[in-house]
Design a protein around this motif. Structure first.
Motif, PDB file in Angstrom:
ATOM      1  N   GLU A 107       0.905  -1.255   0.089  1.00  0.00           N
ATOM      2  CA  GLU A 107      -0.035  -0.027   0.075  1.00  0.00           C
ATOM      3  C   GLU A 107       0.954   1.337  -0.068  1.00  0.00           C
ATOM      4  O   GLU A 107       1.933   1.293   0.718  1.00  0.00           O
ATOM      5  CB  GLU A 107      -1.174  -0.004   1.168  1.00  0.00           C
ATOM      6  CG  GLU A 107      -2.012  -0.843   1.204  1.00  0.00           C
ATOM      7  CD  GLU A 107      -3.007  -0.539   2.176  1.00  0.00           C
ATOM      8  OE1 GLU A 107      -4.336  -0.783   1.989  1.00  0.00           O
ATOM      9  OE2 GLU A 107      -2.691  -0.102   3.625  1.00  0.00           O
ATOM     10  N   GLU A 144       0.727   5.748   0.646  1.00  0.00           N
ATOM     11  CA  GLU A 144      -0.230   6.421   1.304  1.00  0.00           C
ATOM     12  C   GLU A 144      -0.659   7.605   0.584  1.00  0.00           C
ATOM     13  O   GLU A 144      -1.600   8.255   0.620  1.00  0.00           O
ATOM     14  CB  GLU A 144       0.853   7.457   2.358  1.00  0.00           C
ATOM     15  CG  GLU A 144       1.355   6.514   3.453  1.00  0.00           C
ATOM     16  CD  GLU A 144       2.526   7.067   3.985  1.00  0.00           C
ATOM     17  OE1 GLU A 144       2.952   8.295   3.810  1.00  0.00           O
ATOM     18  OE2 GLU A 144       3.228   6.277   4.979  1.00  0.00           O
ATOM     19  N   SER A 192       5.352   6.946   0.547  1.00  0.00           N
ATOM     20  CA  SER A 192       4.979   5.984   1.387  1.00  0.00           C
ATOM     21  C   SER A 192       6.058   5.876   2.695  1.00  0.00           C
ATOM     22  O   SER A 192       7.480   5.982   2.108  1.00  0.00           O
ATOM     23  CB  SER A 192       4.917   4.333   1.043  1.00  0.00           C
ATOM     24  OG  SER A 192       4.634   3.532   1.977  1.00  0.00           O
ATOM     25  N   LYS A 231      -3.801   3.422  -0.011  1.00  0.00           N
ATOM     26  CA  LYS A 231      -4.404   2.917   1.446  1.00  0.00           C
ATOM     27  C   LYS A 231      -5.833   3.868   1.364  1.00  0.00           C
ATOM     28  O   LYS A 231      -5.772   5.064   1.296  1.00  0.00           O
ATOM     29  CB  LYS A 231      -3.446   3.694   2.540  1.00  0.00           C
ATOM     30  CG  LYS A 231      -3.904   3.031   4.012  1.00  0.00           C
ATOM     31  CD  LYS A 231      -2.831   3.260   4.913  1.00  0.00           C
ATOM     32  CE  LYS A 231      -3.136   2.836   6.386  1.00  0.00           C
ATOM     33  NZ  LYS A 231      -2.352   2.984   7.337  1.00  0.00           N
TER      34      LYS A 231
END
Length: 309
Positions: free
Chosen positions: A7, A9, A57, A212
């Motif tokens: 995932e 961000e 991320s 996410k």
């Protein structure tokens, strides 16, 4: 078959090269950053595509360039006027080997601060032509592996799916073709073995990022495998069903593709992305139909826009 896609961000997609520009198109969503009007910092459009993809991320940023447009002129002019430093990209991925996606590659690698990986399908180097029965064959400019290596590219041929950006970006590799209506590019031929044959354009591939709390962002170059095939394959190999955004060329332009427009829109409605952003080879008629049938999801792109998901 599921790839280990981590995932992210956030992901920013900056359209450096596209067919269309309009300085007065207003933002269409909260994360749609249009370049401010400035006569001193013009942008160019051409029949080509290039997107700078930045994945965020864990406090880190990963910059990946997808494609390099039709010409180095457009790519570098727009990057400079958008304050995008292409010397910072950690990898370049080629969606496929057609000339309107490869034009700036050698100049990009020659100007790099270090050797940069170039991820592509091996078929991107095929000799190709368009053989329209009404006009006869026209050969297409061919991607030159030797020139790329001399320019500083670390060429990474891959047929299968793979990840970049510390596992936060998935390159689909060769895409499964399952729909009944997406049949590829008419009159496309490739020289394979010792003869010209119908070209399936197996090198066509896309990007996938799992944001996410949102779902997948799927980015295509021309989607010669079909944009619906591309998205469905992305869902399969990422192991995620929810699609947040689909952005890229859908290749629905020209009379041969007009019958494909409605089934594509119908299938897109079933997928149900929050945003549909057609670029490059999608074509005016298809864009107009997407705008009419998916008004809450369709976004009209213009060169220089940065989308934040």
């Amino acid at each position: 078959m599921t790839e280990n896609l981590r995932e992210s961000e956030r992901v920013d997609v900056t359209v450096l090269v596209d067919n269309y520009i309009d300085l007065f198109v207003p933002p269409a969503m909260a994360g749609d950053h249009r370049p401010p009007f400035s006569p001193a910092r013009s942008l160019l459009a051409e029949h080509g595509l290039s997107c700078l993809v930045t994945v965020f991320s864990g406090g880190r940023e990963h910059r990946i360039l997808m494609d390099a447009g039709l010409s180095p002129v457009c790519l570098f002019h727009n990057a400079r006027n958008l304050n995008c430093d292409l010397g910072d990209v950690e990898s370049v991925v080629l969606s496929h080997g057609h000339f309107d996606h490869t034009g700036g590659l050698c100049d990009l690698f020659r100007g790099g601060k270090k050797q940069i990986p170039l991820v592509l399908h091996p078929d991107a180097f095929l000799q190709r032509r368009m053989n329209n029965p009404a006009h006869g064959p026209v050969e297409l400019p061919r991607l030159d592996a030797v020139a790329l290596k001399k320019a500083g590219a670390a060429v990474k041929p891959r047929k299968d799916a793979s990840t970049l950006a510390a596992g936060h970006l998935l390159v689909t590799g060769e895409i499964e073709r399952k729909t009944g209506f997406e049949k590829g590019l008419p009159w496309a031929e490739a020289y394979i073995g010792d003869r010209w044959v119908a070209d399936p354009i197996n090198d066509d591939q896309g990007f996938v990022i799992n944001v996410k709390g949102k779902g997948l962002v799927v980015i295509s170059g021309c989607a010669h495998a079909g944009i619906i095939n591309t998205v469905e394959f992305a869902r399969k190999i990422a192991g995620v069903d929810t699609v947040h955004a689909i952005i890229g060329g859908f290749h629905l332009t020209g009379p041969s593709f007009e019958p494909v427009i409605q089934p594509t829109i119908d299938a897109m409605k079933e997928i149900g992305p929050a945003y549909v952003i057609p670029l490059h080879c999608t074509g005016w008629k298809a864009m107009h139909r997407f705008a009419g049938e998916m008004p809450g999801q369709f976004i009209l792109n213009t060169v220089g826009t940065r989308y934040t998901f």
